[in-house]
Design a protein around this motif. Structure first.
Motif, PDB file in Angstrom:
ATOM      1  N   LEU A   1       0.807  -1.230   0.098  1.00 56.27           N
ATOM      2  CA  LEU A   1      -0.031   0.005  -0.067  1.00 56.27           C
ATOM      3  C   LEU A   1       0.849   1.176   0.167  1.00 56.27           C
ATOM      4  CD1 LEU A   1      -3.039   0.889   0.296  1.00 56.27           C
ATOM      5  CD2 LEU A   1      -2.488   1.373   2.554  1.00 56.27           C
ATOM      6  N   ASP A   2       2.315   1.361   0.426  1.00 55.30           N
ATOM      7  CA  ASP A   2       2.692   2.483   0.812  1.00 55.30           C
ATOM      8  C   ASP A   2       3.803   2.667  -0.449  1.00 55.30           C
ATOM      9  OD1 ASP A   2       1.655   2.482   3.164  1.00 55.30           O
ATOM     10  OD2 ASP A   2       3.312   1.272   4.066  1.00 55.30           O
ATOM     11  N   ASP A   3       3.702   1.660  -1.258  1.00 53.73           N
ATOM     12  CA  ASP A   3       4.608   1.798  -2.420  1.00 53.73           C
ATOM     13  C   ASP A   3       4.008   2.055  -3.729  1.00 53.73           C
ATOM     14  OD1 ASP A   3       6.824   0.497  -0.829  1.00 53.73           O
ATOM     15  OD2 ASP A   3       5.670  -1.511  -1.180  1.00 53.73           O
ATOM     16  N   PHE A   4       2.823   2.901  -3.446  1.00 56.15           N
ATOM     17  CA  PHE A   4       2.365   3.460  -4.657  1.00 56.15           C
ATOM     18  C   PHE A   4       3.128   4.370  -5.755  1.00 56.15           C
ATOM     19  CE2 PHE A   4      -0.515   6.124  -7.204  1.00 56.15           C
ATOM     20  CZ  PHE A   4      -1.477   5.527  -7.385  1.00 56.15           C
ATOM     21  N   GLU A   5       3.804   5.146  -4.934  1.00 53.93           N
ATOM     22  CA  GLU A   5       4.828   5.907  -5.889  1.00 53.93           C
ATOM     23  C   GLU A   5       5.854   5.327  -6.665  1.00 53.93           C
ATOM     24  OE1 GLU A   5       3.700   9.062  -6.162  1.00 53.93           O
ATOM     25  OE2 GLU A   5       2.225   8.806  -4.409  1.00 53.93           O
ATOM     26  N   LYS A   6       6.246   4.030  -6.151  1.00 48.59           N
ATOM     27  CA  LYS A   6       7.441   3.428  -6.579  1.00 48.59           C
ATOM     28  C   LYS A   6       6.897   2.526  -7.945  1.00 48.59           C
ATOM     29  CE  LYS A   6       9.945   2.334  -2.558  1.00 48.59           C
ATOM     30  NZ  LYS A   6      10.145   1.196  -1.578  1.00 48.59           N
ATOM     31  N   ILE A   7       5.531   2.649  -8.248  1.00 50.55           N
ATOM     32  CA  ILE A   7       5.036   1.715  -9.190  1.00 50.55           C
ATOM     33  C   ILE A   7       4.488   2.470 -10.366  1.00 50.55           C
ATOM     34  CG2 ILE A   7       2.950   0.035  -9.538  1.00 50.55           C
ATOM     35  CD1 ILE A   7       3.082  -0.508  -6.744  1.00 50.55           C
ATOM     36  N   ARG A   8       4.975   1.777 -11.426  1.00 48.35           N
ATOM     37  CA  ARG A   8       4.212   2.045 -12.821  1.00 48.35           C
ATOM     38  C   ARG A   8       3.381   1.429 -13.227  1.00 48.35           C
ATOM     39  NH1 ARG A   8       7.273   6.359 -14.890  1.00 48.35           N
ATOM     40  NH2 ARG A   8       8.777   6.958 -13.383  1.00 48.35           N
ATOM     41  N   PHE A   9       2.279   1.757 -13.503  1.00 49.61           N
ATOM     42  CA  PHE A   9       0.970   0.818 -13.628  1.00 49.61           C
ATOM     43  C   PHE A   9       0.926   0.385 -15.284  1.00 49.61           C
ATOM     44  CE2 PHE A   9      -0.207   2.734  -9.656  1.00 49.61           C
ATOM     45  CZ  PHE A   9      -0.438   1.532  -9.010  1.00 49.61           C
ATOM     46  N   TRP A  10       0.403  -0.568 -15.335  1.00 46.46           N
ATOM     47  CA  TRP A  10       0.576  -1.270 -16.821  1.00 46.46           C
ATOM     48  C   TRP A  10      -0.263  -0.615 -17.802  1.00 46.46           C
ATOM     49  CZ3 TRP A  10      -1.990  -5.752 -19.618  1.00 46.46           C
ATOM     50  CH2 TRP A  10      -1.163  -6.074 -20.644  1.00 46.46           C
ATOM     51  N   THR A  11       0.328  -0.161 -18.937  1.00 49.52           N
ATOM     52  CA  THR A  11      -0.660   0.327 -19.971  1.00 49.52           C
ATOM     53  C   THR A  11       0.139  -0.138 -21.012  1.00 49.52           C
ATOM     54  OG1 THR A  11       0.948   2.244 -20.027  1.00 49.52           O
ATOM     55  CG2 THR A  11      -1.424   2.657 -19.045  1.00 49.52           C
ATOM     56  N   THR A  12      -0.992  -0.471 -22.283  1.00 46.29           N
ATOM     57  CA  THR A  12      -0.306  -1.195 -23.302  1.00 46.29           C
ATOM     58  C   THR A  12       0.181  -0.146 -24.332  1.00 46.29           C
ATOM     59  OG1 THR A  12      -2.638  -2.208 -23.458  1.00 46.29           O
ATOM     60  CG2 THR A  12      -1.516  -2.323 -25.646  1.00 46.29           C
ATOM     61  N   PRO A  13       1.537  -0.620 -24.842  1.00 46.24           N
ATOM     62  CA  PRO A  13       2.449   0.370 -25.631  1.00 46.24           C
ATOM     63  C   PRO A  13       1.952   0.430 -26.928  1.00 46.24           C
ATOM     64  CG  PRO A  13       3.645  -1.777 -24.480  1.00 46.24           C
ATOM     65  CD  PRO A  13       2.474  -1.851 -24.321  1.00 46.24           C
ATOM     66  N   VAL A  14       1.847   1.684 -27.285  1.00 45.12           N
ATOM     67  CA  VAL A  14       1.228   1.958 -28.711  1.00 45.12           C
ATOM     68  C   VAL A  14       2.442   2.784 -29.422  1.00 45.12           C
ATOM     69  CG1 VAL A  14      -1.114   1.895 -28.120  1.00 45.12           C
ATOM     70  CG2 VAL A  14       0.074   4.101 -27.877  1.00 45.12           C
ATOM     71  N   SER A  15       1.933   3.013 -30.705  1.00 47.53           N
ATOM     72  CA  SER A  15       3.133   3.474 -31.459  1.00 47.53           C
ATOM     73  C   SER A  15       3.557   5.052 -31.307  1.00 47.53           C
ATOM     74  CB  SER A  15       2.659   3.406 -33.019  1.00 47.53           C
ATOM     75  OG  SER A  15       2.349   2.058 -33.517  1.00 47.53           O
TER      76      SER A  15
END
Lengths: 384, 308
Positions: A346-360
């Motif tokens: 819960l405290d690590d939110f800032e360290k996380i890069r949330f998944w998104t689909t890579p696009v061109s």
């Protein structure tokens, strides 16, 4: 935001085929229609049938008269396909599906004024870009979690501080090499983990987001993954196979989910997890409402229920994830505790890069799209 | 009388007079099923493989092109996948034939009564349990800390296993993460499909021919080569078609046991998902079809279907 929209429009125009005009959000929640149909990840909506104490449906059905019908989907693609098909009210969409659904006009804006518990939602999630476009909310946050570094405590007396244990050959604290004793995720999205590692260790590459890589940055990530291939005997795909590999195959460290960590710890295995200095990737899911939802009142009631009830607390225990409502960790509405939430990240939110689909199309011009990630990651695993 | 013939009588009479009509009526539904559901979907698949994916937007372009096939056949990693899958299928087929022959021969020529029942039970029993359960069980058997490793160490042959595992391609960190392990599981799972047709073929070899061969002075090896094998060949080929094509298409076993290097089925699965690269997935699917057509053609030339 305009930028994000344009970028998405390119990759999803195929989905926009028969999209009707946006429905206006409800202005008041009326009487329930008697049922609500939800597309959800397996294990996300439990009614006490798997384990008696994990039940966040029965009370909802009793108090609202809305019978909950669940259709489980195993991948984001299945979810998008089911929503395109129609006939459902809600979906628990991950970051890669949610924006596709918005751009494809398969989900409708949410009137947060009709959801009394909206104010209790984690401030970090309220306007998250994977469900808020141009200031319009397309759903209520559901759950999120990090992809942690799981390790065996009998090999690592101190938590590993860097992801290098799974990316570069080295001698582990027990004096033996990590070769053949680490794992990596068997999905092309793992390229992002490599990119995030490079963000920290090779700043000269100028990576700003692990999901937006130009040709040069992408090539560097693949090179790193080729080194990793020499260390990895088997990539993990299925959570239970990974748990078995930690028990029977001599695997000592790997990227993983809190789900496996919690299960292994509950079996008494010498397992712990950490988020190293480079940070971690993660996932965040949102409850979204179909544009033609046949049961909008029950759908709104469920969204309120998903934030206000024991669901947030008990589901975070069940799934090893973090509630979208931080109070669920501490106010005793369910089984989750402050320690449990800390363990789930819960405290690590800032360290996380949330998944998104890579696009061109990306801010730096042209990026490598996801289908290339797929074919190239196959090549890397095949030893190319 | 003719004035009183009911309509049903007219129908049966018409069918009797024109047998072709009856045949047409009976055959149309299954042929439609075969034509539309089987061949139709196959052609739709084939058509997909002639589309391509746009490099820039990632969208499928529905125009005829051979670009996807060029990608399939010129990218080294794709060629690796094809080669890997075909080699594995061939190895599994050959090994299955070698192991299955003595078993089938014993069952066909020597086993009687209770023994025969036991044979059928022994061969069929694994087929009744879940495929996934069997594969997961094998993963545990082959694991580094699994029972096989333990047993081999116990009889003092650990050095042999280690030597095998240090071989460049066949080896790995443990049996469960090596090609050898994948091969063993494939072999186990598909073996019954080889034994049963072989046994059926061997049973049809007349005993008198074997006696005649012996009377004419042929050594057992010569009888095997010139009499038994040619007569049993249809069974061997039928079995090999099963083991070969089943291995070509499987995508579960290599995912659970092996080194994570992809086989054709897994490549199809990976490309058709979030990647949305349906053309490449379709092109991958066409490969086993083509291989099987060539295989059947070769088998026919070898005379495998003459006895049918």
């Amino acid at each position: 935001m305009n930028h994000a929209l344009r970028r998405l429009a390119a990759c999803v125009s195929a989905l926009a085929l028969a999209a009707p005009a946006f429905a206006q959000p409800l202005t008041a929640v009326g009487a329930g229609e008697g049922e609500v149909n939800i597309v959800a990840w397996p294990g996300y909506i439990e009614r006490g049938e798997t384990m008696k104490e994990f039940d966040w449906v029965t009370k909802f059905e009793e108090s609202t008269g809305c019978i909950v019908k669940v259709k489980t989907a195993n991948t984001s693609d299945e979810m998008v396909a089911l929503m395109n098909e129609g006939g459902f009210d809600l979906v628990t969409a991950s970051g890669d599906a949610s924006l596709r659904l918005i751009a494809g006009k398969r989900v409708q804006p949410i009137n947060v004024g009709l959801i009394p518990s909206w104010g209790t939602v984690d401030d970090r999630l309220k306007n998250a870009p994977w469900h808020t476009v141009d200031g319009v909310h397309y759903g209520t946050p559901y759950m999120w979690g990090p992809n942690v570094l799981m390790y065996r405590t009998d090999v690592f007396p101190e938590p590993p501080t860097s992801w290098s244990v799974v990316f570069e050959e080295q001698t582990l604290p027990d004096g033996k090499s990590n070769k053949g004793r680490v794992q990596a995720y068997d999905g092309p999205i793992h390229v992002a983990d490599a990119a995030q590692y490079l963000m920290h260790h090779k700043p000269e590459l100028g990576i700003t987001s692990p999901y937006e890589l130009n040709a040069e940055q992408y090539a560097a990530a693949l090179d790193l993954l080729r080194v990793q291939r020499t260390l990895v005997s088997r990539y993990w795909h299925d959570a239970f196979i990974q748990m078995d590999d930690f028990k029977n195959e001599g695997v000592v460290a790997s990227g993983s989910w809190p789900f496996q960590v919690n299960l292994l710890q509950s079996e008494g295995a010498p397992i712990a997890s950490t988020i190293p200095v480079e940070g971690a990737t993660g996932w965040a899911d949102t409850t979204m409402m179909h544009v033609d939802a046949p049961n909008p009142n029950c759908a709104y009631m469920w969204m309120e229920h998903s934030l206000a009830s024991n669901l947030q607390s008990d589901l975070s225990v069940w799934f090893g994830a973090n509630p979208a409502v931080p109070a669920a960790c501490t106010d005793g509405r369910g089984m989750q505790t402050a320690e449990g939430c800390t363990k789930n990240g819960l405290d690590d939110f800032e360290k996380i890069r949330f998944w998104t689909t890579p696009v061109s199309k990306c801010p730096q011009g042209e990026c490598v799209p996801y289908y290339r990630w797929v074919s190239d990651y196959i090549g890397v695993i095949g030893g190319r | 009388m003719s004035a009183e013939t009911p309509a049903a009588g007219g129908l049966s009479e018409a069918l009797w007079r024109r047998p072709g009509l009856l045949l047409l009526l009976l055959l149309t539904p299954p042929l439609l099923w075969l034509g539309i559901v089987y061949i139709g979907s196959l052609l739709a698949l084939l058509a997909q493989s002639f589309f391509s994916i746009d490099e820039f937007s990632g969208l499928v372009q529905r125009e005829f092109t051979l670009k996807t096939y060029r990608e399939l056949l010129t990218t080294p990693s794709n060629l690796d996948i094809l080669l890997r899958t075909v080699s594995m299928a061939a190895a599994v087929t050959v090994a299955a034939a070698i192991i299955a022959f003595p078993v089938a021969y014993f069952a066909a020529r020597y086993a009687k009564g209770g023994w025969k029942a036991l044979f059928y039970l022994g061969v069929m029993l694994p087929l009744w349990s879940s495929y996934l359960v069997k594969v997961y069980a094998w993963k545990l058997i082959l694991a580094k800390e699994g029972i096989l490793n333990w047993a081999v160490e116990g009889i003092g042959l650990g050095w042999l296993l280690q030597a095998w595992l240090s071989l460049p391609i066949l080896g790995g960190n443990s049996l469960s993460v090596s090609y050898t392990g994948t091969f063993l599981v494939f072999l186990y799972v598909w073996l019954p499909f080889m034994i049963l047709p072989m046994q059926a073929a061997l049973e049809r070899v007349p005993g008198s021919l074997l006696e005649a061969s012996a009377d004419l002075g042929a050594a057992p090896a010569a009888t095997f080569r010139h009499v038994i094998l040619p007569l049993a060949l249809p069974g061997v080929v039928a079995g090999s078609i099963f083991t070969f094509s089943l291995t070509l298409g499987d995508y579960i076993i290599p995912q659970i046991v092996g080194s994570s290097r992809l086989f054709i089925g897994q490549a199809v699965y990976a490309h058709q998902g979030t990647a949305g690269n349906i053309p490449l997935a379709a092109a991958f699917t066409v490969v086993p079809v083509v291989i099987m057509v060539i295989y059947l053609w070769l088998a026919k030339r070898a005379g495998a279907f003459n006895a049918l």
